[in-house]
Design a protein around this motif. Structure first.
Motif, PDB file in Angstrom:
ATOM      1  N   LEU A 130      -2.035  -1.675  -4.395  1.00  0.00           N
ATOM      2  CA  LEU A 130      -0.868  -2.134  -3.801  1.00  0.00           C
ATOM      3  C   LEU A 130       0.145  -1.156  -4.697  1.00  0.00           C
ATOM      4  O   LEU A 130       0.842  -0.400  -3.976  1.00  0.00           O
ATOM      5  CB  LEU A 130      -0.417  -3.538  -4.306  1.00  0.00           C
ATOM      6  N   VAL A 131      -0.063  -0.881  -5.933  1.00  0.00           N
ATOM      7  CA  VAL A 131       0.847   0.190  -6.689  1.00  0.00           C
ATOM      8  C   VAL A 131       0.577   1.661  -6.031  1.00  0.00           C
ATOM      9  O   VAL A 131       1.660   2.415  -5.845  1.00  0.00           O
ATOM     10  CB  VAL A 131       0.791  -0.051  -7.988  1.00  0.00           C
ATOM     11  N   TRP A 132      -0.606   1.881  -6.072  1.00  0.00           N
ATOM     12  CA  TRP A 132      -0.822   3.330  -5.748  1.00  0.00           C
ATOM     13  C   TRP A 132      -0.576   3.731  -4.141  1.00  0.00           C
ATOM     14  O   TRP A 132      -0.123   4.766  -3.922  1.00  0.00           O
ATOM     15  CB  TRP A 132      -2.312   3.825  -5.973  1.00  0.00           C
ATOM     16  N   GLU A 133      -0.945   2.914  -3.159  1.00  0.00           N
ATOM     17  CA  GLU A 133      -1.088   3.107  -1.950  1.00  0.00           C
ATOM     18  C   GLU A 133       0.232   2.439  -1.080  1.00  0.00           C
ATOM     19  O   GLU A 133       0.720   2.844  -0.148  1.00  0.00           O
ATOM     20  CB  GLU A 133      -2.089   2.701  -1.147  1.00  0.00           C
ATOM     21  N   GLY A 134       0.874   1.296  -1.819  1.00  0.00           N
ATOM     22  CA  GLY A 134       1.839   0.468  -1.068  1.00  0.00           C
ATOM     23  C   GLY A 134       1.055  -0.608   0.004  1.00  0.00           C
ATOM     24  O   GLY A 134      -0.053  -0.471   0.030  1.00  0.00           O
ATOM     25  N   ASN A 135       1.913  -1.009   0.724  1.00  0.00           N
ATOM     26  CA  ASN A 135       1.470  -2.232   1.690  1.00  0.00           C
ATOM     27  C   ASN A 135       1.255  -1.702   3.071  1.00  0.00           C
ATOM     28  O   ASN A 135       0.755  -2.407   3.760  1.00  0.00           O
ATOM     29  CB  ASN A 135       2.059  -3.461   1.528  1.00  0.00           C
ATOM     30  N   LEU A 195       2.515   9.513  -7.819  1.00  0.00           N
ATOM     31  CA  LEU A 195       2.261   7.998  -7.013  1.00  0.00           C
ATOM     32  C   LEU A 195       3.169   7.946  -5.794  1.00  0.00           C
ATOM     33  O   LEU A 195       4.315   8.196  -5.840  1.00  0.00           O
ATOM     34  CB  LEU A 195       2.897   6.908  -8.016  1.00  0.00           C
ATOM     35  N   THR A 196       2.531   7.966  -4.726  1.00  0.00           N
ATOM     36  CA  THR A 196       3.197   8.052  -3.303  1.00  0.00           C
ATOM     37  C   THR A 196       2.907   6.796  -2.333  1.00  0.00           C
ATOM     38  O   THR A 196       2.129   6.921  -1.659  1.00  0.00           O
ATOM     39  CB  THR A 196       2.837   9.186  -2.564  1.00  0.00           C
ATOM     40  N   PRO A 197       3.227   5.721  -2.767  1.00  0.00           N
ATOM     41  CA  PRO A 197       3.042   4.648  -2.332  1.00  0.00           C
ATOM     42  C   PRO A 197       4.051   4.433  -0.938  1.00  0.00           C
ATOM     43  O   PRO A 197       5.233   4.730  -0.776  1.00  0.00           O
ATOM     44  CB  PRO A 197       3.393   3.281  -2.908  1.00  0.00           C
ATOM     45  N   THR A 198       3.606   3.978   0.246  1.00  0.00           N
ATOM     46  CA  THR A 198       4.385   3.550   1.155  1.00  0.00           C
ATOM     47  C   THR A 198       4.543   2.104   1.678  1.00  0.00           C
ATOM     48  O   THR A 198       3.270   1.397   1.509  1.00  0.00           O
ATOM     49  CB  THR A 198       3.752   4.230   2.701  1.00  0.00           C
ATOM     50  N   ILE A 199       5.673   1.439   1.585  1.00  0.00           N
ATOM     51  CA  ILE A 199       6.107   0.254   1.675  1.00  0.00           C
ATOM     52  C   ILE A 199       6.684  -0.023   2.907  1.00  0.00           C
ATOM     53  O   ILE A 199       7.531   0.405   3.399  1.00  0.00           O
ATOM     54  CB  ILE A 199       6.838  -0.049   0.249  1.00  0.00           C
ATOM     55  N   ASN A 210      13.609   8.234  -6.308  1.00  0.00           N
ATOM     56  CA  ASN A 210      12.201   8.323  -5.851  1.00  0.00           C
ATOM     57  C   ASN A 210      11.914   8.032  -4.278  1.00  0.00           C
ATOM     58  O   ASN A 210      10.989   8.131  -3.847  1.00  0.00           O
ATOM     59  CB  ASN A 210      11.588   7.177  -6.672  1.00  0.00           C
ATOM     60  N   LEU A 211      13.033   7.721  -3.711  1.00  0.00           N
ATOM     61  CA  LEU A 211      12.801   7.281  -2.155  1.00  0.00           C
ATOM     62  C   LEU A 211      12.869   8.752  -1.505  1.00  0.00           C
ATOM     63  O   LEU A 211      13.977   9.384  -1.676  1.00  0.00           O
ATOM     64  CB  LEU A 211      13.991   6.478  -1.736  1.00  0.00           C
ATOM     65  N   LYS A 212      11.886   9.132  -0.739  1.00  0.00           N
ATOM     66  CA  LYS A 212      11.839  10.348  -0.020  1.00  0.00           C
ATOM     67  C   LYS A 212      12.049  10.516   1.265  1.00  0.00           C
ATOM     68  O   LYS A 212      12.792  11.485   1.976  1.00  0.00           O
ATOM     69  CB  LYS A 212      10.565  11.216  -0.462  1.00  0.00           C
ATOM     70  N   ARG A 213      11.888   9.314   1.761  1.00  0.00           N
ATOM     71  CA  ARG A 213      11.875   9.073   3.428  1.00  0.00           C
ATOM     72  C   ARG A 213      12.097   7.560   3.599  1.00  0.00           C
ATOM     73  O   ARG A 213      11.433   6.628   2.946  1.00  0.00           O
ATOM     74  CB  ARG A 213      10.813   9.663   4.038  1.00  0.00           C
ATOM     75  N   ALA A 214      12.980   7.416   4.542  1.00  0.00           N
ATOM     76  CA  ALA A 214      12.871   5.939   5.116  1.00  0.00           C
ATOM     77  C   ALA A 214      12.898   5.893   6.767  1.00  0.00           C
ATOM     78  O   ALA A 214      13.336   6.636   7.153  1.00  0.00           O
ATOM     79  CB  ALA A 214      14.075   5.107   4.747  1.00  0.00           C
ATOM     80  N   GLU A 215      11.912   5.263   7.238  1.00  0.00           N
ATOM     81  CA  GLU A 215      11.904   5.063   8.686  1.00  0.00           C
ATOM     82  C   GLU A 215      12.239   3.623   9.052  1.00  0.00           C
ATOM     83  O   GLU A 215      11.606   2.781   8.830  1.00  0.00           O
ATOM     84  CB  GLU A 215      10.552   5.354   8.968  1.00  0.00           C
ATOM     85  N   PHE A 216      13.260   3.677   9.864  1.00  0.00           N
ATOM     86  CA  PHE A 216      13.899   2.340  10.443  1.00  0.00           C
ATOM     87  C   PHE A 216      13.340   2.069  11.676  1.00  0.00           C
ATOM     88  O   PHE A 216      13.157   2.958  12.546  1.00  0.00           O
ATOM     89  CB  PHE A 216      15.466   2.345  10.568  1.00  0.00           C
ATOM     90  N   TYR A 217      12.803   0.855  11.957  1.00  0.00           N
ATOM     91  CA  TYR A 217      12.283   0.500  13.310  1.00  0.00           C
ATOM     92  C   TYR A 217      13.079  -0.682  13.840  1.00  0.00           C
ATOM     93  O   TYR A 217      13.140  -1.914  12.935  1.00  0.00           O
ATOM     94  CB  TYR A 217      10.726   0.090  13.016  1.00  0.00           C
ATOM     95  N   PHE A 218      13.765  -0.633  14.719  1.00  0.00           N
ATOM     96  CA  PHE A 218      14.312  -1.970  15.329  1.00  0.00           C
ATOM     97  C   PHE A 218      13.867  -1.945  16.696  1.00  0.00           C
ATOM     98  O   PHE A 218      13.383  -1.483  17.385  1.00  0.00           O
ATOM     99  CB  PHE A 218      16.033  -1.381  15.416  1.00  0.00           C
ATOM    100  N   LYS A 219      13.483  -3.543  16.918  1.00  0.00           N
ATOM    101  CA  LYS A 219      12.862  -3.857  18.165  1.00  0.00           C
ATOM    102  C   LYS A 219      14.027  -5.051  18.729  1.00  0.00           C
ATOM    103  O   LYS A 219      14.203  -6.204  18.289  1.00  0.00           O
ATOM    104  CB  LYS A 219      11.603  -4.636  17.872  1.00  0.00           C
ATOM    105  N   PHE A 220      14.515  -4.687  19.929  1.00  0.00           N
ATOM    106  CA  PHE A 220      15.594  -5.427  20.574  1.00  0.00           C
ATOM    107  C   PHE A 220      14.728  -6.061  21.841  1.00  0.00           C
ATOM    108  O   PHE A 220      14.168  -5.367  22.505  1.00  0.00           O
ATOM    109  CB  PHE A 220      16.683  -4.656  21.104  1.00  0.00           C
TER     110      PHE A 220
END
Lengths: 474, 181
Positions: free
Chosen positions: A139-144, B35-39, B82-92
């Motif tokens: 979770l920390v390394w990859e995210g969710n 560390l490049t997590p995608t959340i 640390n935030l490099k990119r944010a992709e917003f997704y809106f569904k109307f």
């Protein structure tokens, strides 16, 4: 963050089955063998450990990864991030990192007139085990994002750390020709203790269905997690390091949380050439009653995001504090309670056993046929055998099996070589040497010798050494 | 027993001293650890009814409704770094027979606008709600602007309305955060 990661990885690199002293076990020439088997055979009339030097024991290890796996220069062509990621996925939540350090302060023993051998002493012990929380690492390394609907297991978090002083006193007696038994009572004074085991719960990001208010449902499901601490909360209140040191020292001198335990052991000559031994160590518990703080979180909670309700506003009236309300909701629904209840900590019990075949020339100056000792074994200068070791850890026992060869070269010099298979490796070769120079007894034992040529590749390293005064029987 | 054991002991110790070493390692590689997590996280959601765009008390249209929420994590120093990119997704999902203009205005704590995004929501009917998806990708210099903001004003504008207008406008949204630590 990188520095933190570096130290974490470095720590992982240096932190064996800790506490397995497979080389020392059964070496009757070393007085400290009494601490591994209170029922060992004894050759001395008395022994006195050189204070602070009678046993220095260090054992560090990991079951899943070595420093070289991560920081190896020859594999630097591959990106370090790829190596870390591969290791995270390769390891399981049963992989662990452990460290044990012991320092004997005092050790003594003597043969009383009633043929009982009494022994006692004090040693300090640091014991640490940390299981690899694989899901959290992912979770920390990859995210969710790539793990929608995947249930991250929070129960994989399992760690304990203990710093204690142990006061012990034991008795050893030979019963008849074949059997030697021993019992040791221990009083533990815990200086600091930390434990987080028996955790459970899931974190999952689910794709919402038609009834869901938002795209996802971020859920904490059946979470029941706790951290038990003792002797730690009050240290945070101390103002400087000297106050912390004096507080810790006070606890070392029976001022900490106390516990009791027992060691039992035996040695039995099955035939004149075959000897079996067994011991159970640290069968006991520490009762944490002072300076105890337990942090507990129990929840079922789902986060959907922030709902805007577009309230009709008039005259620059502010809207609703959605964000603060959300923060309050999380604090209310995911409470972390601090409890001050006493708790009992079972100690990691260890079991040793061995069976040995003795051969070669007799070492007591006699012959193969000793008419005075028709049933007991005859000490020979060589033996070969098998040893078993297990320690009970939060996620079940950790086991090790050892094949050994012991040889006494001369009355003053003996050595033992071991080959051990355990959770870390199947190629662990150890060597121990004990020398008696007059009344001066010196020993050193180390395992994983193959790894000494490059410690970075070692998954565990164990070293014991010490100096004693030993007075042999006439 | 008089025996000089020092060579044996010294030899054993020297064995460890000479043979034990750490080699073939390069700890400088730690500098390359990323560390490049995608959340993925839910953002806001709402349900507006057609009646929200008409005030029966005054019999007048309410052409724009808006609401504000703080997003205090957005201008956190760690997020800024640390935030490099944010992709917003809106569904109307729209079942009102009107097109809508949706505006998202990001503001600093001092109410200075740092970033805006807008889209048009297609009209639907009560029997046939229409889904409009809108993706806003923020990176580069824009991410610096976005992470100065700590709140967002959401405005929904309808071209015209009346008391008989039916249906609802629903929004669901999420953000995918690309983080580099």
């Amino acid at each position: 963050m990188k520095i933190l990661l570096f130290y974490s990885l470095a720590l992982l690199g240096v932190v064996g089955i800790a506490q397995n002293k497979q080389v020392l076990y059964g070496m009757e020439d070393i007085p400290q063998n009494l601490l591994l088997n209170p029922g060992t055979k004894l050759t001395q009339k008395a022994h006195y450990g050189i204070p602070l030097l009678s046993q220095i024991h260090l054992n560090v290890g990991t079951s899943g990864v070595s420093v070289h796996d991560i920081f190896g220069a020859s594999n630097a062509t591959e990106d370090i991030n790829t190596r870390i990621r591969d290791k995270i996925f390769e390891m399981s939540s049963k992989d662990f990192f452990t460290a044990t350090q012991q320092l004997e302060l005092i050790n003594f023993g003597w043969l009383a007139k009633n043929k009982l051998y009494f022994s006692g002493g004090i040693y300090e012990e640091l014991d640490f085990v940390f299981y690899f929380p694989r899901d959290l690492a992912i979770l920390v390394w990859e995210g969710n994002s790539d793990y929608i609907n995947y249930e991250f297991d929070l129960g994989e978090i399992s760690t304990t750390a203990d710093l204690m002083t142990v006061y012990h006193f034991g008795v050893n007696k030979q019963i008849g020709k074949k059997l030697t038994v021993g019992l040791r009572a221990k009083l533990y004074s815990s200086m600091a203790s930390f434990k987080s085991t028996n955790n459970s719960g899931k974190f999952v990001t689910r794709l919402g269905d038609n009834d869901s208010p938002n795209i996802y449902e971020h859920s904490l499901e059946n979470v029941n997690m706790s951290v038990e601490t003792s002797g730690i909360a009050s240290l945070q209140d101390e103002e400087n390091s000297s106050q912390v040191s004096s507080e810790i020292l006070g606890r070392a001198l029976l001022g900490g949380n106390l516990g009791i335990g027992f060691d039992v052991g035996m040695t039995y000559d099955i035939t004149r050439d075959i000897t079996a031994t067994a011991s159970i160590l640290d069968f006991g518990a520490i009762f944490h009653t002072k300076d105890v703080e337990t942090y507990q979180a129990r929840t079922n909670y789902t986060l959907d995001g922030i709902e805007l309700i577009f309230p009709p506003l008039a005259n620059e009236e502010g809207t609703l504090p959605y964000y603060s309300d959300l923060e309050d909701e999380v604090e209310r629904e995911v409470p972390i309670d601090t409890l001050y209840n006493s708790y009992t900590q079972m100690l990691p019990m260890k079991v040793n056993a061995s069976i040995a075949y003795n051969f070669g020339r007799p070492t007591d100056g006699g012959t193969d046929c000793n008419c005075m000792n028709m049933s007991g074994s005859i000490p020979k200068n060589q033996s070969i055998g098998l040893q078993y070791y297990s320690v009970f850890r939060p996620k079940g026992p950790q086991l090790a099996g050892t094949l050994f060869y012991y040889r006494r070269f001369a009355s003053f010099l003996a050595a033992k070589a071991t080959y051990t298979v355990d959770s870390y490796t199947a190629s662990n070769i150890g060597l121990g040497l004990v020398a008696d120079v007059g009344k001066f007894n010196f020993y050193i034992a180390a395992d994983n010798l193959l790894a000494y040529s490059n410690l970075a590749k070692a998954k565990s390293v164990s070293l014991q050494l010490g100096f004693n005064i030993k007075i042999d029987r006439e | 027993m008089k025996t000089n054991l020092s060579p044996v002991v010294a030899g054993f110790l020297l064995f460890f001293v000479f043979v034990s070493c750490i080699k073939d390692t390069d700890f400088d590689q730690v500098d390359n650890v990323d560390l490049t997590p995608t959340i993925d996280l839910d953002l806001i959601y709402f349900n507006l009814s057609a009646s929200d765009f008409y005030d029966p008390a005054t019999s007048t249209s309410v052409l724009t409704v808006s609401d504000t929420t703080e997003l205090r994590f957005l201008n956190d120093i760690e997020v800024q770094r640390n935030l490099k990119r944010a992709e917003f997704y809106f569904k109307f999902t729209n079942s009102i027979e009107r097109e809508f203009q949706a505006d998202f205005q990001f503001l600093t704590p001092q109410n200075d606008t740092t970033y805006t995004a807008q889209t048009v929501v297609a009209q639907g009917t009560v029997s046939n709600p229409i889904i409009t998806e809108f993706i806003e990708n923020v990176e580069g210099a824009d991410i610096v602007d976005l992470t100065q903001a700590s709140k967002v004003i959401v405005s929904v504008t309808i071209p015209s309305s009346n008391a008989n207008l039916e249906g609802a406008l629903n929004l669901q949204s999420k953000v995918t955060y690309y983080v580099e630590l």
